[in-house]
Design an enzyme around this catalytic site. Structure first.
Site, PDB file in Angstrom:
ATOM      1  N   TYR A  97       0.828  -1.208   0.000  1.00 17.17           N
ATOM      2  CA  TYR A  97       0.000   0.000   0.000  1.00 17.17           C
ATOM      3  C   TYR A  97       0.863   1.257   0.000  1.00 17.17           C
ATOM      4  O   TYR A  97       0.616   2.207  -0.757  1.00 17.17           O
ATOM      5  CB  TYR A  97      -0.904  -0.049   1.227  1.00 17.17           C
ATOM      6  CG  TYR A  97      -1.822   1.132   1.417  1.00 17.17           C
ATOM      7  CD1 TYR A  97      -2.959   1.299   0.627  1.00 17.17           C
ATOM      8  CD2 TYR A  97      -1.560   2.068   2.414  1.00 17.17           C
ATOM      9  CE1 TYR A  97      -3.811   2.373   0.828  1.00 17.17           C
ATOM     10  CE2 TYR A  97      -2.408   3.145   2.622  1.00 17.17           C
ATOM     11  CZ  TYR A  97      -3.531   3.292   1.827  1.00 17.17           C
ATOM     12  OH  TYR A  97      -4.372   4.360   2.031  1.00 17.17           O
ATOM     13  N   LYS A 157       0.928   4.092  -2.939  1.00 13.27           N
ATOM     14  CA  LYS A 157       0.538   5.470  -2.634  1.00 13.27           C
ATOM     15  C   LYS A 157       1.695   6.448  -2.891  1.00 13.27           C
ATOM     16  O   LYS A 157       1.455   7.595  -3.271  1.00 13.27           O
ATOM     17  CB  LYS A 157       0.065   5.567  -1.188  1.00 13.27           C
ATOM     18  CG  LYS A 157      -1.284   4.895  -0.939  1.00 13.27           C
ATOM     19  CD  LYS A 157      -2.380   5.478  -1.809  1.00 13.27           C
ATOM     20  CE  LYS A 157      -3.763   5.028  -1.385  1.00 13.27           C
ATOM     21  NZ  LYS A 157      -4.818   5.559  -2.276  1.00 13.27           N
TER      22      LYS A 157
END
Length: 301
Positions: free
Chosen positions: A171, A175
């Site tokens: 993640y 991001k």
């Protein structure tokens, strides 16, 4: 309906729940016409029997707004293309793209399966790229035809992408990639009338309720600092014509706070004017680190 987005056509991905739903409702309240995208999957990306996009569309219409649902997978070329097509065929135009869709598959790196890495990077980073590419192609064609748009893209990064987050290597990497994509897109698309910015929000969603349960609980009274609706006003403004001149910026937003993030920039430096030996390089690096600011805290460390 009147408002700062009156007449604009806005696409929001992952808009069936959480932040995406809040963004869609906030845009509709400011007069925008919506394409509400949601694949309708669970927290880990597996199929969900509900149809959250249709529910949000019903909410918008009940309040007097205009909206249509889109259930395509925006991490596929076909799904991303059909998202833009839906806006054009339904409303005849596209003004704003809000990239929000995503899910989590948290693991420590030594336990992180390749499939879990690929799935998270696919929906967050590839999903941003594909929708951005198809929307940008439309706006470029408009600009070349002499109809330069007042177009806006709002991407969704995260504090995990800016500072890292233990247990979220997939993640955090995705991001962080969105930040890089935002900067490049802002530079490349400015000539076509497109502004591109990103937010790093903190709010209560299906993802954060589990990961940060202690800080995400809604209070019984008073200001609900972690309500996703707190993030949406900035997203709506960034997606409106009122944000003219703002592009290539990253904003952290939560509760009642908005912060302009200042990313990588040169810090302490020295130049020998010749090649270093390894020992000299190490000594110099330590000296420079002693002069540098302490880096931000890694979440969960």
């Amino acid at each position: 309906m009147s408002g700062i987005c009156a007449g604009r056509v806005v696409v929001v991905t992952g808009a069936g729940r959480g932040l995406g739903r809040a963004h869609a409702l906030a845009y509709a309240a400011e007069g925008a016409r919506l394409v509400v995208n949601d694949l309708g999957v669970g927290l880990d990306g597996t199929p969900d029997p509900d149809s959250p996009a249709a529910q949000v569309v019903a909410e918008i219409r009940a309040a007097g707004g205009e909206a249509v649902a889109h259930g395509g997978d925006i991490a596929t070329p076909e799904g991303a293309a059909s998202l833009v097509t839906t806006a054009l065929e339904t409303y005849g135009r596209l003004d704003t793209l809000v990239n929000n869709a995503g899910f989590l598959r948290d693991r420590m790196l030594v336990n992180l399966a390749e499939d879990d890495w690929d799935a998270v990077v696919r929906v967050h980073l590839k999903g941003h790229f594909l929708t951005l590419r198809h929307a940008a192609a439309h706006w470029r064609a408009e600009a070349k035809a002499g109809r330069t748009p007042v177009a806006r893209i709002v991407n969704t990064s995260s504090g995990a992408g800016l500072l890292g987050s233990v247990g979220q290597g997939n993640y955090s990497a995705a991001k962080a990639g969105i930040v890089g994509l935002t900067l490049v897109a802002a530079a490349e698309l400015a000539r076509y009338g497109v502004q591109v910015n990103a937010i790093a929000p903190a709010a209560r969603t299906r993802m954060t309720e589990q990961t940060f349960a202690a800080t995400m609980t809604a209070p019984e009274t008073g200001f609900d600092a972690m309500a996703p609706e707190n993030v949406s006003p900035l997203v709506v403004w960034l997606g409106s014509a009122a944000s003219e001149g703002v592009t290539g910026r990253i904003f952290e937003t939560e509760a009642g706070r908005i912060t302009v993030m200042e990313g990588w920039r040169p810090g302490p430096t020295t130049d020998k004017g010749a090649r270093w030996t390894p020992s000299e390089a190490g000594e110099t690096a330590l000296k420079l680190l002693g002069q540098a600011e302490t880096p931000g805290h890694v979440y969960g460390a």
